[in-house]
Design an enzyme around this catalytic site. Structure first.
Site, PDB file in Angstrom:
ATOM      1  CB  ALA A 107      -3.003   9.735   1.118  1.00 15.39           C
ATOM      2  CE1 TYR A 108      -8.155   3.073   2.354  1.00 12.15           C
ATOM      3  CE2 TYR A 108      -6.792   1.526   1.113  1.00 12.15           C
ATOM      4  CZ  TYR A 108      -7.903   1.792   1.903  1.00 12.15           C
ATOM      5  OH  TYR A 108      -8.763   0.761   2.234  1.00 12.15           O
ATOM      6  CB  ALA A 109      -0.549   2.715   1.249  1.00 18.96           C
ATOM      7  CE  LYS A 144      -7.749   1.123   5.385  1.00 21.75           C
ATOM      8  NZ  LYS A 144      -8.817   1.027   6.415  1.00 21.75           N
ATOM      9  CD  GLN A 148      -5.066   3.000  -3.557  1.00 21.99           C
ATOM     10  OE1 GLN A 148      -5.416   3.629  -2.562  1.00 21.99           O
ATOM     11  NE2 GLN A 148      -5.944   2.428  -4.360  1.00 21.99           N
TER      12      GLN A 148
END
Length: 247
Positions: A149-151, A154, A147
């Site tokens: 890139a997402y983390a 965020k 995760q």
């Protein structure tokens, strides 16, 4: 009618958590501009909710979409009191396997979109003393594998939210973050692709279940958009059944 006279933009507002948020906001009295690329879901939303919602077919990663959403809210509904930056697309892969396109997708639809919509909405929100609700993720707080890139996106959103909460407080603009754990279509797909991680995440929820987008997450967003939360800004609210406890 907790949100009577509220006018809110919801990105990714036609389906999933965003669709649930749009529905709950309208039921509580708000008018909503739902921005999404899912035209079918957007048409269904307009049919279901009537004149209280306007669907805007647009890519949130494009700056002009943010400007169009604000113009639509002000021209069709007469102003803007709230912004919900819910939309975020991302692909999962181990850090070493993430491509530039994967990084670009997560940051353009997540962090950059959030930044652009906040900038576009600022003038109208300063006039109304409005509220911004951005979205974080437990995946970022935990550092879940695949995760990155997402983390990263965020956590960039959470950092931006805290700074802007301080900078815009004198204009009576509030900026808060909701971090949900909800059973969406995306989570269902993830549960099949990574069943061990899914079960591990579920086991860490004291309340023993993933939340329902409409009954467990959307009401938290509605609260942050309402006058009931007028003395709250810069906060991260975990709508995750107790999986994370921030101090």
């Amino acid at each position: 009618m907790q949100l009577e006279n509220k006018i809110v933009i919801v990105t990714g507002g036609a389906a999933g958590i965003g669709g649930a948020i749009s529905r709950v906001l309208v039921r509580r009295g708000a008018k909503v501009v739902a921005v999404d690329i899912d035209a079918e879901a957007g048409a269904q939303l307009e049919t279901e909710l009537g004149e209280q919602v306007i669907f805007l077919d647009g890519d949130v990663s494009r700056e002009e979409t943010a400007q169009s959403a604000v113009s639509t809210a002000t021209e069709r509904f007469g102003g803007l009191t709230g912004l919900v930056n819910n939309a975020h697309a991302s692909r999962q892969a181990p850090f070493l396997e993430l491509t530039p396109d994967m990084w670009d997708l997560s940051f353009s639809t997540g962090f950059t979109a959030t930044r652009n919509f906040m900038l576009a909405a600022h003038r109208q929100l300063a006039r109304s003393g409005g509220s911004i609700v951005n979205f974080g993720s437990g995946a970022a707080l935990d550092g879940q594998p695949t995760q990155a890139a997402y983390a990263a996106s965020k956590e960039a959103i959470r950092g931006l939210s805290r700074v802007v909460a301080n900078e815009w407080a004198p204009e009576a603009i509030r900026v808060n973050v909701v971090s949900p754990m909800a059973l969406t279509a995306g989570v269902e797909s993830w549960s099949k692709a990574a069943p061990e991680l899914y079960q591990k995440s579920l086991a860490n929820v004291p309340m023993g279940r993933f939340g329902d987008p409409e009954t467990d997450v959307a009401p938290v967003v509605a609260f942050l958009l309402s006058d009931d939360s007028a003395y709250m800004t810069g906060q991260t609210l975990m709508a995750d059944g107790g999986a994370h406890k921030l101090y």
